[in-house]
Scaffold this active site. Structure first.
Site, PDB file in Angstrom:
ATOM      1  N   CYS A   1       4.269   5.531  18.849  1.00 22.20           N
ATOM      2  CA  CYS A   1       5.034   5.143  19.914  1.00 22.20           C
ATOM      3  C   CYS A   1       6.464   5.995  19.354  1.00 22.20           C
ATOM      4  O   CYS A   1       6.336   4.773  19.033  1.00 22.20           O
ATOM      5  CB  CYS A   1       5.338   4.440  20.711  1.00 22.20           C
ATOM      6  SG  CYS A   1       3.211   4.070  21.809  1.00 22.20           S
TER       7      CYS A   1
ATOM      8  N   GLY B   1       0.990  -0.888   0.027  1.00 23.04           N
ATOM      9  CA  GLY B   1      -0.035   0.117   0.187  1.00 23.04           C
ATOM     10  C   GLY B   1       0.946   1.065  -0.393  1.00 23.04           C
ATOM     11  O   GLY B   1       0.645   1.731  -0.954  1.00 23.04           O
ATOM     12  N   THR B   2       2.065   1.350   0.539  1.00 25.07           N
ATOM     13  CA  THR B   2       2.596   2.598   0.660  1.00 25.07           C
ATOM     14  C   THR B   2       3.398   2.989  -0.312  1.00 25.07           C
ATOM     15  O   THR B   2       3.595   3.876  -1.021  1.00 25.07           O
ATOM     16  CB  THR B   2       3.512   2.026   1.897  1.00 25.07           C
ATOM     17  OG1 THR B   2       2.815   2.165   3.055  1.00 25.07           O
ATOM     18  CG2 THR B   2       4.458   3.558   1.999  1.00 25.07           C
TER      19      THR B   2
HETATM   20  N1  PLP Z   1      -3.075   1.873   3.385  1.00 29.85           N
HETATM   21  C1  PLP Z   1      -3.696   1.839   4.274  1.00 29.85           C
HETATM   22  C2  PLP Z   1      -5.628   2.161   4.241  1.00 29.85           C
HETATM   23  C3  PLP Z   1      -3.798   0.723   5.203  1.00 29.85           C
HETATM   24  O1  PLP Z   1      -4.137   0.770   6.629  1.00 29.85           O
HETATM   25  C4  PLP Z   1      -2.176   0.587   5.714  1.00 29.85           C
HETATM   26  C5  PLP Z   1      -1.778  -0.554   6.846  1.00 29.85           C
HETATM   27  O2  PLP Z   1      -1.219   0.520   6.695  1.00 29.85           O
HETATM   28  C6  PLP Z   1      -1.411   1.182   4.346  1.00 29.85           C
HETATM   29  C7  PLP Z   1      -1.872   2.241   3.907  1.00 29.85           C
HETATM   30  C8  PLP Z   1      -0.237   0.675   3.870  1.00 29.85           C
HETATM   31  O3  PLP Z   1       0.042  -0.432   3.679  1.00 29.85           O
HETATM   32  P1  PLP Z   1       1.456  -1.566   2.860  1.00 29.85           P
HETATM   33  O4  PLP Z   1       1.742  -1.781   4.728  1.00 29.85           O
HETATM   34  O5  PLP Z   1       1.607  -2.845   2.454  1.00 29.85           O
HETATM   35  O6  PLP Z   1       2.782  -0.605   3.442  1.00 29.85           O
END
Ligand code: PLP
Length: 374
Positions: free
Chosen positions: A327, A70-71
């Protein structure tokens, strides 16, 4: 007893995922870009996963780019839109994931773009009229709004947002990290340009995900420079085992989805009922009690002598939940979502997030432990 109620942070792997990944590790080590037998074997596995993802989401395999999750997907879209598609204005919300908010902030400092933040109400709902106002300028605009909020569960009225974006000629990206694998999603039925997804949120491995780029509307260049993997969109040798695990996780997630959904909804409803009985005064953030994403419940407990340490006390009791806070150096940072909703500083909401692997017995145990603290 140990109870894992933090499935919005990450999920345990399906046994079938572990099996598929182990099989691939034992038998297939080639580099998918190599042209010999070993490479071709690995390539077959990558393309098999891509085809699976495409079938489940009703898109073309050519529109899927595997990445680290996601990131990376959110970074690739936001940066790519600015550098390749002439985006001068980004509209987002105060309750997006840091992978969106911090990327938008960084890009606003580096590039000559303006940023607008659509207003939300006390329940965390996006104000669609405000969104429409923000869309009315003549700058080329990207709207980036998540499908389901990872802290308060709110679901975006995605088709309404899509219609507005199209009406005003804006691009539309949605972070679907919390919904892919949890709902049937037909991307032909939602008109958008980019989607980000992450395998570890649907019982797959960490460090792998994919980006959907609508082949009819947009094209961006890669975030990194390097080789020509992922059809020139994501350089670097493919995470073969991760991609295999992601494909298997999607198969397993969509197998008996309705039954699994019912089980999670039952656990959540039971938890709400028992919380109400045992801890008078509990309330719930956002839409998490009723309408939101069925896996998340964000609980605002009455004032407690333990304050923000309640989460640590629960950990000692064997219960894993989350505060949506980070934290660092001994300081607890309040989550931006909790801040945006204007929650009383003395209250410390706790997010419990469930999967079909949880049980009512675990809820009973958690309630017993919570009762000790109130
Ligand atoms: N977007 C959302 C809504 C998420 O919940 C997360 C995870 O924490 C991410 C993006 C980031 O995804 P990743 O852990 O695959 O980088």
């Amino acid at each position: 007893m140990r109870v894992y109620f933090d499935n919005a942070a990450t999920t345990p792997l399906y046994p079938e995922v572990i099996q598929a990944m182990s099989d691939a590790m034992m038998k297939t080590f080639g580099n998918p870009s190599s042209v010999h037998h070993y490479g071709r074997e690995a390539r077959v596995l990558v393309e098999k996963s891509r085809k699976l993802v495409a079938e489940y989401l009703n898109i073309s395999p050519a529109e899927i780019f595997f990445n680290s999750g996601g990131t990376e997907g959110n970074n690739a879209v936001i940066q790519g839109c600015i550098s390749d598609l002439g985006i001068q204005h980004i509209i987002t919300s105060p309750i997006e994931h840091p992978a969106v908010l911090n990327t938008v902030k960084k890009m606003a400092e580096k590039a000559n773009i303006s940023v607008s933040v659509v207003s939300i109400n006390g329940k965390g709902h996006i104000n669609l009229e405000h969104l429409e106002e923000l869309l009315q300028g003549d700058k080329k605009t990207l709207v980036t709004l998540m499908h389901a909020n990872n802290e308060i569960s709110n679901l975006l009225p995605i088709n309404n947002v899509s219609k507005l974006c199209r009406q005003y000629g804006a691009l539309f990206h949605s972070d679907m990290v919390q919904t892919i694998g949890h709902y049937k999603i037909d991307l032909q039925a939602i008109d958008l340009d980019f989607v980000t997804a992450s395998s570890h949120k649907f019982h797959g491995p960490k460090g792998v995900g994919f980006l959907y780029v609508n082949g009819n509307t947009v094209a961006i260049t890669p975030l990194f420079s390097g080789g020509s993997q992922e059809r020139n969109m994501r350089p670097g040798t493919e995470n073969l085992m991760g991609i295999v695990g992601l494909g298997e996780a999607l198969i397993q997630s969509y197998k008996s989805l309705e039954t699994k959904m019912m089980k999670v909804k039952d656990i959540k409803a039971y938890f709400i009922q028992e919380l109400r009985k045992s801890i008078p005064g509990v309330t719930f953030l956002g839409d998490s009690e009723e309408k939101g994403l069925y896996t998340i419940l964000n609980v605002v407990f009455p004032k407690n002598p333990a304050g923000e340490m309640l989460i640590n006390n629960l950990d000692i009791d064997g219960i894993a939940a989350s505060m949506g806070s980070a934290c660092s150096s001994g300081t607890t940072l309040r989550s931006t979502v909790v801040k945006a909703l204007g929650v009383d500083e003395e209250l410390h909401p706790i997010r419990f997030s469930f999967s079909h692997m949880n049980t009512r017995e675990e809820v009973n145990y958690c309630i017993d432990m919570l009762k000790k603290h109130f």
